[in-house]
Design a protein around this motif. Structure first.
Motif, PDB file in Angstrom:
ATOM      1  N   HIS A 106      -5.125 -17.736 -18.416  1.00 17.76           N
ATOM      2  CA  HIS A 106      -4.743 -17.798 -19.823  1.00 17.76           C
ATOM      3  C   HIS A 106      -3.710 -16.727 -20.126  1.00 17.76           C
ATOM      4  O   HIS A 106      -3.800 -15.601 -19.609  1.00 17.76           O
ATOM      5  CB  HIS A 106      -5.957 -17.542 -20.721  1.00 17.76           C
ATOM      6  CG  HIS A 106      -7.131 -18.420 -20.446  1.00 17.76           C
ATOM      7  ND1 HIS A 106      -7.483 -19.476 -21.254  1.00 17.76           N
ATOM      8  CD2 HIS A 106      -8.044 -18.396 -19.442  1.00 17.76           C
ATOM      9  CE1 HIS A 106      -8.556 -20.052 -20.768  1.00 17.76           C
ATOM     10  NE2 HIS A 106      -8.928 -19.432 -19.669  1.00 17.76           N
ATOM     11  N   SER A 134      -3.917 -17.934 -28.471  1.00 19.96           N
ATOM     12  CA  SER A 134      -3.751 -18.460 -27.132  1.00 19.96           C
ATOM     13  C   SER A 134      -2.372 -19.089 -27.006  1.00 19.96           C
ATOM     14  O   SER A 134      -1.958 -19.874 -27.861  1.00 19.96           O
ATOM     15  CB  SER A 134      -4.835 -19.502 -26.854  1.00 19.96           C
ATOM     16  OG  SER A 134      -4.664 -20.071 -25.585  1.00 19.96           O
ATOM     17  N   MET A 174      -2.936 -22.134 -21.268  1.00 16.05           N
ATOM     18  CA  MET A 174      -4.039 -22.164 -20.320  1.00 16.05           C
ATOM     19  C   MET A 174      -3.566 -23.067 -19.185  1.00 16.05           C
ATOM     20  O   MET A 174      -3.185 -24.219 -19.433  1.00 16.05           O
ATOM     21  CB  MET A 174      -5.320 -22.720 -20.943  1.00 16.05           C
ATOM     22  CG  MET A 174      -6.511 -22.678 -20.003  1.00 16.05           C
ATOM     23  SD  MET A 174      -8.068 -23.120 -20.805  1.00 16.05           S
ATOM     24  CE  MET A 174      -7.922 -24.887 -20.946  1.00 16.05           C
ATOM     25  N   THR A 219     -10.331 -17.415 -16.171  1.00 13.88           N
ATOM     26  CA  THR A 219     -11.642 -18.055 -16.185  1.00 13.88           C
ATOM     27  C   THR A 219     -12.165 -18.063 -14.761  1.00 13.88           C
ATOM     28  O   THR A 219     -11.578 -18.696 -13.881  1.00 13.88           O
ATOM     29  CB  THR A 219     -11.553 -19.492 -16.705  1.00 13.88           C
ATOM     30  OG1 THR A 219     -10.981 -19.487 -18.006  1.00 13.88           O
ATOM     31  CG2 THR A 219     -12.940 -20.110 -16.779  1.00 13.88           C
ATOM     32  N   TYR A 240     -17.222 -20.739 -17.656  1.00 16.63           N
ATOM     33  CA  TYR A 240     -16.084 -20.432 -18.532  1.00 16.63           C
ATOM     34  C   TYR A 240     -16.033 -18.993 -19.007  1.00 16.63           C
ATOM     35  O   TYR A 240     -15.439 -18.709 -20.039  1.00 16.63           O
ATOM     36  CB  TYR A 240     -16.041 -21.373 -19.745  1.00 16.63           C
ATOM     37  CG  TYR A 240     -15.851 -22.816 -19.381  1.00 16.63           C
ATOM     38  CD1 TYR A 240     -16.819 -23.762 -19.680  1.00 16.63           C
ATOM     39  CD2 TYR A 240     -14.695 -23.243 -18.734  1.00 16.63           C
ATOM     40  CE1 TYR A 240     -16.639 -25.085 -19.340  1.00 16.63           C
ATOM     41  CE2 TYR A 240     -14.511 -24.564 -18.397  1.00 16.63           C
ATOM     42  CZ  TYR A 240     -15.490 -25.488 -18.708  1.00 16.63           C
ATOM     43  OH  TYR A 240     -15.316 -26.805 -18.378  1.00 16.63           O
ATOM     44  N   LEU A 257     -14.539 -15.320 -19.146  1.00 18.48           N
ATOM     45  CA  LEU A 257     -13.192 -14.794 -18.932  1.00 18.48           C
ATOM     46  C   LEU A 257     -13.246 -13.341 -18.489  1.00 18.48           C
ATOM     47  O   LEU A 257     -14.087 -12.574 -18.951  1.00 18.48           O
ATOM     48  CB  LEU A 257     -12.370 -14.867 -20.218  1.00 18.48           C
ATOM     49  CG  LEU A 257     -12.024 -16.245 -20.760  1.00 18.48           C
ATOM     50  CD1 LEU A 257     -11.227 -16.122 -22.039  1.00 18.48           C
ATOM     51  CD2 LEU A 257     -11.238 -17.020 -19.741  1.00 18.48           C
ATOM     52  N   GLY A 284     -14.075 -25.885 -23.714  1.00 20.82           N
ATOM     53  CA  GLY A 284     -13.400 -26.168 -22.453  1.00 20.82           C
ATOM     54  C   GLY A 284     -12.612 -25.020 -21.878  1.00 20.82           C
ATOM     55  O   GLY A 284     -11.610 -25.215 -21.208  1.00 20.82           O
ATOM     56  N   GLY A 285     -13.032 -23.798 -22.132  1.00 21.34           N
ATOM     57  CA  GLY A 285     -12.387 -22.635 -21.532  1.00 21.34           C
ATOM     58  C   GLY A 285     -11.402 -21.931 -22.429  1.00 21.34           C
ATOM     59  O   GLY A 285     -11.226 -20.721 -22.340  1.00 21.34           O
ATOM     60  N   GLU A 286     -10.699 -22.653 -23.318  1.00 20.73           N
ATOM     61  CA  GLU A 286      -9.751 -21.986 -24.206  1.00 20.73           C
ATOM     62  C   GLU A 286     -10.511 -21.313 -25.343  1.00 20.73           C
ATOM     63  O   GLU A 286     -11.428 -21.901 -25.914  1.00 20.73           O
ATOM     64  CB  GLU A 286      -8.760 -22.992 -24.777  1.00 20.73           C
ATOM     65  CG  GLU A 286      -7.663 -22.347 -25.617  1.00 20.73           C
ATOM     66  CD  GLU A 286      -6.638 -23.346 -26.106  1.00 20.73           C
ATOM     67  OE1 GLU A 286      -6.808 -24.547 -25.836  1.00 20.73           O
ATOM     68  OE2 GLU A 286      -5.664 -22.918 -26.754  1.00 20.73           O
ATOM     69  N   GLN A 287     -10.113 -20.077 -25.654  1.00 19.77           N
ATOM     70  CA  GLN A 287     -10.821 -19.336 -26.693  1.00 19.77           C
ATOM     71  C   GLN A 287      -9.957 -19.200 -27.943  1.00 19.77           C
ATOM     72  O   GLN A 287      -8.742 -19.062 -27.871  1.00 19.77           O
ATOM     73  CB  GLN A 287     -11.248 -17.963 -26.173  1.00 19.77           C
ATOM     74  CG  GLN A 287     -12.250 -18.085 -25.037  1.00 19.77           C
ATOM     75  CD  GLN A 287     -13.133 -16.868 -24.855  1.00 19.77           C
ATOM     76  OE1 GLN A 287     -12.968 -15.843 -25.506  1.00 19.77           O
ATOM     77  NE2 GLN A 287     -14.092 -16.965 -23.947  1.00 19.77           N
TER      78      GLN A 287
END
Lengths: 110, 110
Positions: free
Chosen positions: A33, A45, A48, A90, A96, A98, B96-99
């Protein structure tokens, strides 16, 4: 040694320059990310990615899975790009979670 | 309106006081996180929750507690604040992993 390392820690450049920020990691990951933190503090963000390259406007993110390395590029940099850029990974098979780099502080001078 | 909100945005308190930081989200995400950020360091995970009945300690949970009152609400408490808890605190949600981050709470403990 941190599992996610960013370089440089600080970067000052002139408006219009091509900017590269690097991120290396030492663990197996399922995604990498890139995030941006503006002086006001908010974190957003940017990308990703798990392979190859992604582009959004003047920002480009690349990742080389074999070398465990990612780069964030900014073309035609502008003072409004001044921010802290954060790399995070990740961890594979971690549900998941980080792990975070310390960030790169970028200043673009007009 | 912001998808992830935090209250208060700034707080100054004294050593020994109990403090609660609140986080609300309208994104409908099950996963929520509390991080702290100190100058020159990456984000560090305090607690995380994968759903209302699931609470997990992060890497720096000592001195903190959390409550997940509903899918949309995740509160962080400092039972007896100390000066080295002075930091910027972020709430985040993920899918799904994105924050996705809240705006942050700047806490100063005198």
């Amino acid at each position: 040694k941190n599992e996610v390392e960013q370089s440089p820690q600080n970067l000052t450049a002139q408006e219009g320059e091509f900017i590269t920020i690097n991120c290396s990691y030492s663990v197996g990951i399922s995604a990498l990310h890139w995030l941006q933190q503006h002086p006001g503090g908010g974190i957003v963000s940017l990308f990703m990615l798990s392979s190859g390259k992604k582009k959004h406007g003047r920002l480009i993110a690349t990742i080389n899975i074999q070398e465990k390395h990612s780069s964030l590029h900014i073309t035609a940099s502008h003072p409004r790009d001044s921010a802290v850029y954060i790399c995070a990974a990740t961890v594979m098979d971690s549900n998941y979670q980080l792990i975070w780099g310390a960030g790169t502080k970028l200043i673009i001078k007009p | 309106d912001a998808d992830v909100t935090q209250t208060p945005r700034n707080r100054i308190t004294k050593t020994g006081k109990r403090i609660m930081l609140e986080c609300s989200q309208t994104k409908g995400h099950d996963r929520m996180y509390w991080y702290r950020q100190d100058p020159g360091l990456g984000l560090r995970l305090i607690y995380y929750s994968f759903d209302v009945k699931d609470i997990n300690k992060g890497e720096i949970s000592d001195g903190y507690s959390v409550s997940r009152q509903a899918q949309a609400k995740f509160s962080l408490s400092l039972e007896s604040a100390i000066p080295n808890q002075t930091a910027l605190y972020f709430c985040a949600t993920s899918l799904g992993g994105e924050q996705f981050f809240g705006p942050g709470t700047r806490l100063t403990v005198l």
